[in-house]
Design an enzyme around this catalytic site. Structure first.
Site, mmCIF file in Angstrom:
data_model
loop_
_atom_site.group_PDB
_atom_site.id
_atom_site.type_symbol
_atom_site.label_atom_id
_atom_site.label_comp_id
_atom_site.label_asym_id
_atom_site.label_seq_id
_atom_site.Cartn_x
_atom_site.Cartn_y
_atom_site.Cartn_z
ATOM 1 N N GLU A 44 0.823 -1.221 0.000
ATOM 2 C CA GLU A 44 0.000 0.000 0.000
ATOM 3 C C GLU A 44 0.854 1.266 0.000
ATOM 4 O OE1 GLU A 44 -1.425 1.828 3.428
ATOM 5 O OE2 GLU A 44 -1.088 0.109 4.742
ATOM 6 N N LYS A 91 -2.610 -1.130 15.786
ATOM 7 C CA LYS A 91 -1.932 -0.309 16.789
ATOM 8 C C LYS A 91 -2.675 -0.338 18.099
ATOM 9 C CE LYS A 91 0.901 2.637 14.469
ATOM 10 N NZ LYS A 91 0.077 2.640 13.248
#
Ligand code: PSU
Ligand code: MN
Length: 300
Positions: free
Chosen positions: A24, A159
Site C-alpha cells: 500500500e 496499533k
C-alpha cells in the site's frame, strides 16, 4: 471507464500465475516521514523480490489506479510535497472520476489488488475500531472491506491506539479468519502482544497458504495473518504506553477527527520516541513483506 494500469512486470506475473505481493501507499505518504518513506518503499520491493515474488505498490495517480508503481512514480508518492490524499475504498470513485491522486489504504489497496488479480498483500498495521467508537462510530473501513474481498492481508495486527478487543469482534462478525504467525497472541504493532489471543495459529508459509486456499473455497472474505514485530525491534512497553497516553491526549486537545487520527498519532510516536518507533515500523513492515512473499510463492 478508467482501467487499472498494471506495470508490465506485474501484468506478466499475474497472467502467468507467478507470485505477486501488493503493497500500500498510505503507509508511505501518511505513515512515514519524507526521506525515510522512499527508502522503506524501495526496501519493501527488494524484500519481496528477494523472496521470489513480484512487488506491486499501489496508488492512484492523476485519476488512474496504478498497480506496480515505477521507480519515478514511487518517488512521486514519497515526495515531501506530494500532497496526496489518503484514499479509502469509498474515496476511489471520487478520486478516479475527478482525476485526482492519492495514496491507498488497506481497504482500497485490497480492492485494487483483487481487481488486478493479486491475492496477497503486505502492510504494517490494519485500521480498526477506535477507542471511543461507541460514541464516534469511528471504525476503519479496512474491517468491512476485509469481510468482502478475498485478499490475504499480512500485517502486525493493529496499533494499540485502537480498541483491539472491539476490532477482533468486528473481524469475527465479518467472517475474517485471524491467524497468528508462530504466536497465540494478536500483535499490537509496536508490541508483540497486548493480552488478546488469536483463534488460529500457523507455523510456516505453507500452513498459511493451505489455510488461505481452503478459506477461498468456502468464503468470499479475506484472511488476516498477524505477524508480530521481530523480537529485537519491539518497543519498550513503558516508553510505548507513555507516548500512547500523550498522543491520545493530543488528539483530544487538538480535536483531531476521522481519517486524520491515525497519521497524527503516528507522527507523535515518531517524534516522541526520537525515531525508535520509526525503526520498529520499518522492521515490522519489512518482515511482513518477506512473509507475504513466501506465502505468495507457496500459493502460486
Ligand atoms: N496503521 C498503521 N499505519 C498506517 C495505517 C494504519 O500503523 O499507515 C494506515 C493504513 O493505510 C490503514 C489506514 O489502512 O491507515 C486506516 O485508516 P483509517 O483508520 O482512517 O481507516
Ligand atoms: Mn476512521
Amino acid at each position: 471507464m478508467t482501467q487499472i494500469s498494471r506495470s508490465g512486470e506485474v501484468a506478466d506475473a499475474v497472467n502467468s500465475g507467478r507470485p505477486v505481493v501488493a503493497l500500500e501507499s498510505t503507509i508511505l505518504s501518511h505513515g512515514l516521514p519524507p526521506g525515510r518513506n522512499l527508502d522503506v518503499a524501495r526496501r519493501l520491493e527488494e524484500t519481496v523480490r528477494a523472496a521470489g515474488a513480484v512487488p506491486a505498490t499501489i496508488a492512484v495517480l492523476d485519476g488512474t489506479p496504478v498497480v506496480g508503481l515505477s521507480a519515478t512514480q514511487l518517488e512521486r508518492v514519497c515526495a515531501a510535497d506530494a500532497g496526496l490524499d489518503k484514499l479509502s475504498l469509498r474515496d476511489l470513485g471520487p478520486a478516479i472520476g475527478l482525476g485526482r491522486s492519492g495514496a491507498t489504504t488497506v481497504a482500497s489497496t485490497s480492492a485494487l489488488a483483487h481487481k488486478a488479480g493479486i491475492g496477497v498483500f503486505a502492510t504494517g498495521g490494519l485500521g480498526g475500531v477506535h477507542v471511543g467508537a461507541a460514541e464516534s462510530w469511528d471504525v476503519s473501513a479496512d474491517l468491512g472491506v476485509l469481510g468482502r474481498i478475498p485478499t490475504l492481508v499480512v500485517c502486525s495486527g493493529v496499533k494499540s491506539v485502537l480498541d483491539i478487543a472491539a476490532t477482533l469482534e468486528v473481524l469475527e462478525t465479518a467472517s475474517v479468519p485471524v491467524l497468528g504467525y508462530r504466536t497465540d497472541q494478536f500483535p499490537a504493532f509496536y508490541l508483540r502482544s497486548r493480552g488478546f489471543e488469536v483463534p488460529w495459529r500457523v507455523e510456516d508459509p505453507a500452513q498459511a497458504a493451505a489455510v488461505v486456499a481452503a478459506h477461498r473455497e468456502y468464503a468470499s472474505s479475506g484472511v488476516l495473518l498477524a505477524n508480530p514485530i521481530p523480537l529485537e525491534s519491539e518497543m519498550d512497553r513503558e516508553l510505548h504506553d507513555r507516548i500512547l497516553r500523550e498522543g491520545l491526549e493530543l488528539v483530544r486537545a487538538k480535536e483531531v477527527h476521522g481519517k486524520d487520527v491515525t497519521p497524527v498519532l503516528l507522527e507523535h510516536f515518531h517524534e516522541a520516541s526520537e525515531g525508535v518507533s520509526l525503526d520498529a515500523n520499518e522492521a515490522l513492515v519489512l518482515s511482513n513483506a518477506k512473509l507475504a512473499a513466501e506465502i505468495a510463492v507457496e500459493l502460486a
